[in-house]
Design a protein around this motif. Structure first.
Motif, PDB file in Angstrom:
ATOM      1  N   ASP A   1       0.828  -1.201   0.000  1.00 39.52           N
ATOM      2  CA  ASP A   1       0.000   0.000   0.000  1.00 39.52           C
ATOM      3  C   ASP A   1       0.865   1.255   0.000  1.00 39.52           C
TER       4      ASP A   1
ATOM      5  N   ARG B   1      -3.349  -0.835  -3.044  1.00 38.23           N
ATOM      6  CA  ARG B   1      -2.964  -1.325  -4.374  1.00 38.23           C
ATOM      7  C   ARG B   1      -3.704  -2.632  -4.696  1.00 38.23           C
TER       8      ARG B   1
ATOM      9  N   HIS C   1      -3.631  -5.794  -7.007  1.00 40.17           N
ATOM     10  CA  HIS C   1      -2.684  -6.497  -7.879  1.00 40.17           C
ATOM     11  C   HIS C   1      -2.873  -8.003  -7.727  1.00 40.17           C
TER      12      HIS C   1
END
Length: 245
Positions: free
Chosen positions: A93, A208, A210
């Motif tokens: 993050d 984030r 992903h």
């Protein structure tokens, strides 16, 4: 000088993302007089992040030497924290430049609060951001509100990965729970049932999104019911014991 400790559990395969997290810490614009320390605790039997983390002058690194899991790793980082406030920052993050100052200023404006939840936008793979609508009004959150929300809905309306808390409160509650999932939710509802907190009106960090996220693993969802049982039992016991701030 007042000190804020950032706690980051990390795995060896997160090296590139960890550097970006460190860069976001270096870009923080803190209120006058405040300083920070970044406590990185590497989980796993083959540590490899030492030299990378040492490039950041505000960092303090240590390795577990074996795989202990995120809750234990956070608690080991907590045991090394010297700050009066602790902030959770996962290795994948990012903090926005005013992220920590917003939390610090909330504690100054509300001396009786024990936690600040920063709103987080999702950071998508193409670099764009996606806001997450929360079922909770920004501003001061009185004690018991989040706990009751969990009782009524089976979750909390904020992301616990963006929390800043009083270090003494986290330690008094035993840190992150030894739960198979939702160890951060367990801590949040415990402290939020005892003391008021604050939800920031705007995003202070980026979550984030992903493919390597632990929460994307196929088996991740299966243990949530067990974790929810533990959290519910903790709420019930805490209230039955008459604990209060």
């Amino acid at each position: 000088m007042p000190l804020l400790s950032l706690l980051t559990p990390a795995l060896a395969d997160r090296a590139e993302l960890l550097v970006e997290a460190g860069n976001s810490i270096a870009a923080q614009q803190l209120p006058p007089g405040w300083v920070l320390e970044w406590i990185v605790q590497e989980d796993g039997p083959s540590p490899s992040l030492h030299e990378l983390v040492e490039d950041f002058p505000f960092s303090r690194y240590r390795a577990n030497g074996e795989r202990l899991g995120v809750a234990v790793t956070r608690n080991l980082a907590l045991s090394r924290a010297d700050g009066e406030l602790v902030h959770v920052l996962d290795s994948d993050d990012l903090l926005l430049p005013q992220g920590l100052s917003v939390a610090i200023e909330a504690f100054a404006a509300h001396p009786d609060i024990h936690w600040v939840a920063g709103q987080g936008d999702d950071l998508l793979a193409d670099g764009s951001r996606r806001s997450v609508r929360l079922d909770l009004a920004a501003g001061r959150v009185e004690r018991g509100v989040l706990t009751q929300y969990f009782v009524d809905h089976g979750g909390v309306p904020i992301h616990p990965a963006g929390l800043t808390m009083r270090t003494a409160a986290v330690r008094a509650l035993g840190g992150w729970a030894a739960a198979p999932r939702s160890e951060d939710v367990a801590l949040l509802v415990a402290v939020a049932d005892l003391a008021p907190g604050y939800l920031t009106p705007a995003a202070t960090w980026l979550a984030r999104q992903h493919p390597g996220q632990t929460t994307r693993a196929p088996s991740w969802q299966s243990l949530f019911p067990l974790a929810d049982t533990q959290i519910t039992q903790r709420i019930t016991a805490q209230r039955a014991a008459g604990l209060h701030y």
